[in-house]
Scaffold this motif. Structure first.
Motif, PDB file in Angstrom:
ATOM      1  N   GLN A 194     112.693  24.644  60.837  1.00  0.00           N
ATOM      2  CA  GLN A 194     112.652  24.057  62.190  1.00  0.00           C
ATOM      3  C   GLN A 194     111.231  23.557  62.484  1.00  0.00           C
ATOM      4  O   GLN A 194     111.044  22.459  62.999  1.00  0.00           O
ATOM      5  CB  GLN A 194     113.071  25.109  63.219  1.00  0.00           C
ATOM      6  N   ALA A 195     110.225  24.369  62.120  1.00  0.00           N
ATOM      7  CA  ALA A 195     108.845  23.944  62.389  1.00  0.00           C
ATOM      8  C   ALA A 195     108.501  22.690  61.583  1.00  0.00           C
ATOM      9  O   ALA A 195     107.772  21.815  62.057  1.00  0.00           O
ATOM     10  CB  ALA A 195     107.874  25.070  62.055  1.00  0.00           C
TER      11      ALA A 195
ATOM     12  N   ASP B  12     110.139  19.905  63.381  1.00  0.00           N
ATOM     13  CA  ASP B  12     109.441  19.657  64.645  1.00  0.00           C
ATOM     14  C   ASP B  12     108.175  18.836  64.390  1.00  0.00           C
ATOM     15  O   ASP B  12     107.866  17.894  65.117  1.00  0.00           O
ATOM     16  CB  ASP B  12     109.057  20.988  65.311  1.00  0.00           C
ATOM     17  N   THR B  13     107.449  19.223  63.356  1.00  0.00           N
ATOM     18  CA  THR B  13     106.210  18.521  63.041  1.00  0.00           C
ATOM     19  C   THR B  13     106.523  17.095  62.579  1.00  0.00           C
ATOM     20  O   THR B  13     105.828  16.141  62.959  1.00  0.00           O
ATOM     21  CB  THR B  13     105.432  19.304  61.958  1.00  0.00           C
TER      22      THR B  13
ATOM     23  N   THR C 221     110.908  29.772  66.746  1.00  0.00           N
ATOM     24  CA  THR C 221     110.497  28.401  66.393  1.00  0.00           C
ATOM     25  C   THR C 221     109.044  28.156  66.793  1.00  0.00           C
ATOM     26  O   THR C 221     108.312  27.499  66.066  1.00  0.00           O
ATOM     27  CB  THR C 221     111.406  27.343  67.046  1.00  0.00           C
ATOM     28  N   VAL C 222     108.637  28.701  67.945  1.00  0.00           N
ATOM     29  CA  VAL C 222     107.243  28.477  68.355  1.00  0.00           C
ATOM     30  C   VAL C 222     106.261  29.292  67.517  1.00  0.00           C
ATOM     31  O   VAL C 222     105.106  28.897  67.353  1.00  0.00           O
ATOM     32  CB  VAL C 222     107.023  28.717  69.873  1.00  0.00           C
TER      33      VAL C 222
ATOM     34  N   SER D  89     106.522  29.733  64.310  1.00  0.00           N
ATOM     35  CA  SER D  89     106.284  28.926  63.109  1.00  0.00           C
ATOM     36  C   SER D  89     105.522  27.640  63.451  1.00  0.00           C
ATOM     37  O   SER D  89     104.614  27.236  62.728  1.00  0.00           O
ATOM     38  CB  SER D  89     107.616  28.554  62.444  1.00  0.00           C
ATOM     39  N   LEU D  90     105.890  27.013  64.574  1.00  0.00           N
ATOM     40  CA  LEU D  90     105.263  25.730  64.905  1.00  0.00           C
ATOM     41  C   LEU D  90     103.767  25.883  65.216  1.00  0.00           C
ATOM     42  O   LEU D  90     102.942  25.071  64.769  1.00  0.00           O
ATOM     43  CB  LEU D  90     106.006  25.081  66.089  1.00  0.00           C
TER      44      LEU D  90
ATOM     45  N   LEU E 245     100.913  23.849  63.206  1.00  0.00           N
ATOM     46  CA  LEU E 245     100.036  22.865  63.857  1.00  0.00           C
ATOM     47  C   LEU E 245      98.564  23.233  63.693  1.00  0.00           C
ATOM     48  O   LEU E 245      97.690  22.363  63.760  1.00  0.00           O
ATOM     49  CB  LEU E 245     100.393  22.738  65.342  1.00  0.00           C
TER      50      LEU E 245
ATOM     51  N   TYR F 207     106.900  21.362  74.375  1.00  0.00           N
ATOM     52  CA  TYR F 207     107.917  21.991  73.529  1.00  0.00           C
ATOM     53  C   TYR F 207     108.578  23.104  74.349  1.00  0.00           C
ATOM     54  O   TYR F 207     107.987  24.153  74.579  1.00  0.00           O
ATOM     55  CB  TYR F 207     107.256  22.546  72.264  1.00  0.00           C
TER      56      TYR F 207
ATOM     57  N   GLN G 209     115.161  14.633  67.708  1.00  0.00           N
ATOM     58  CA  GLN G 209     114.633  15.752  66.904  1.00  0.00           C
ATOM     59  C   GLN G 209     115.719  16.342  65.987  1.00  0.00           C
ATOM     60  O   GLN G 209     115.462  16.667  64.830  1.00  0.00           O
ATOM     61  CB  GLN G 209     114.143  16.801  67.909  1.00  0.00           C
TER      62      GLN G 209
END
Ligand code: ASP
Length: 326
Positions: free
Chosen positions: A155-156, A159-160, A186-187, A189-190, A194, A244, A307
């Motif tokens: 997912q990350a 997202d990226t 998810t956040v 990993s994101l 980032l 996000y 997305q």
């Protein structure tokens, strides 16, 4: 031989020496900047191929086992679609109650079994570390599709990739993560992913009890990324490039009353978004419950449906990478 225009024109082929061949994908920690660029360039080509020909035979003869111990719509369907668009086949085990899991079979034995039939295993499981455990016992590559409140690396990655396709850059971004940052994998990993880029600023907006976990913040700060913790969105919205939004993860709360207290802490509406820039985007891993009002869906900044589509291309790229075809 298919007509020329149907043949992949990319560095697709038998690349058994390719860096990701046979590897598990368990955590975003495995992806350095060059891995990301590589994965995204393959995903971009997958997009072109899907737009041109829909389905092609890069993974013909390969089988994916999709093993889901927790509910999923997008991750499950997009991995299935990814495999089928690449000409492969899928064993879907999404209702584990009908498999031998209901007879008390352990995770190691289940993945050992699937490894006899499939070439790659995608797993979602409620326990942190379950994908890593599966990988220790499977004789085939394992892809983590969410391990409890731990990580959701694919997912990350998508997202990226979404940010890259939508905003045309991954450096110099002000990213605001909103909602349930404690349980939202998810956040986790994101934010970690980032932190690889330069000029990134991360804002975490949540009720106090749902803040970003300390271990994630420590890892991000090792990358010298400024992090700001807020409870009010207004304080950071005007300067945000990527908002996000996350769902409050009802299934992770021990007491229903605790969930009720925070469930509607933030609701993004067309009105809220008047304070945001015109060239920013709003993302959400979905499913949404109440946190984004449908009156915002038609706004061009609402990127959450696009997305989902980017997710297909990234998952096609990941399957091709671990199966030695990209
Ligand atoms: N679909 C995402 C996940 O599996 C987000 C969510 O469920 O809220 O983590």
């Amino acid at each position: 031989m298919p007509p020329k225009h149907q043949r992949p024109y990319l560095p697709f082929g038998d690349l058994k020496t390719a860096p990701w061949y046979g590897k598990n994908i368990l955590s975003v920690g495995q992806f350095g900047r060059s891995d990301l660029e590589y994965c995204f360039s393959v995903a971009h080509e997958m997009r072109i191929m899907v737009e041109r020909v829909g389905t092609f035979d890069l993974l013909k003869g390969k089988i994916l086992a999709n093993l889901f111990y927790e509910p999923s719509t997008r991750t499950q369907a997009s991995f299935m679609a990814a495999m089928q668009r690449l000409g492969g086949a899928v064993i879907p085990i999404s209702e584990v109650h009908y498999s031998s899991v209901a007879k008390g079979e352990s995770l190691p034995d289940t993945v050992r079994t699937l490894g006899c039939y499939a070439d790659v295993i995608v797993i979602r499981h409620p326990e942190v570390g379950s994908a890593a455990l599966a990988a220790q016992h499977a004789q085939k590559p394992v892809i983590n599709a969410g391990d409890g409140v731990g990580e959701h690396p694919t997912q990350a990655l998508l997202d990226t990739f979404t940010i890259r396709e939508e905003l045309r850059r991954l450096d110099n971004l002000n990213v605001t993560m909103l909602g349930d940052l404690k349980f939202g994998r998810t956040v986790h990993s994101l934010a970690r992913l980032l932190a690889r880029f330069s000029g990134i600023r991360l804002n975490y907006v949540s009720p106090e009890e749902l803040g970003m976990p300390r271990d994630v913040m420590d890892e991000v700060s090792a990358g010298k990324i400024p992090q700001r913790v807020e409870t009010r969105l207004d304080d950071v919205l005007p300067e945000t490039d990527v908002l996000y939004v996350t769902r409050v993860q009802k299934e992770r709360f021990e007491k229903a009353a605790d969930y009720e207290k925070v469930k509607d802490a933030y609701v993004i509406t067309a009105e809220t978004m008047k304070a945001a820039r015109k060239d920013m985007i709003v993302m959400h891993p979905l499913p949404r419950v109440n946190e984004i009002s449908m009156d915002f869906d038609s706004d061009p900044r609402a990127a959450y449906f696009r997305q989902m589509e980017y997710g297909l291309y990234v998952r096609m790229a990941l399957l091709a990478m671990v199966l030695g075809k990209a």
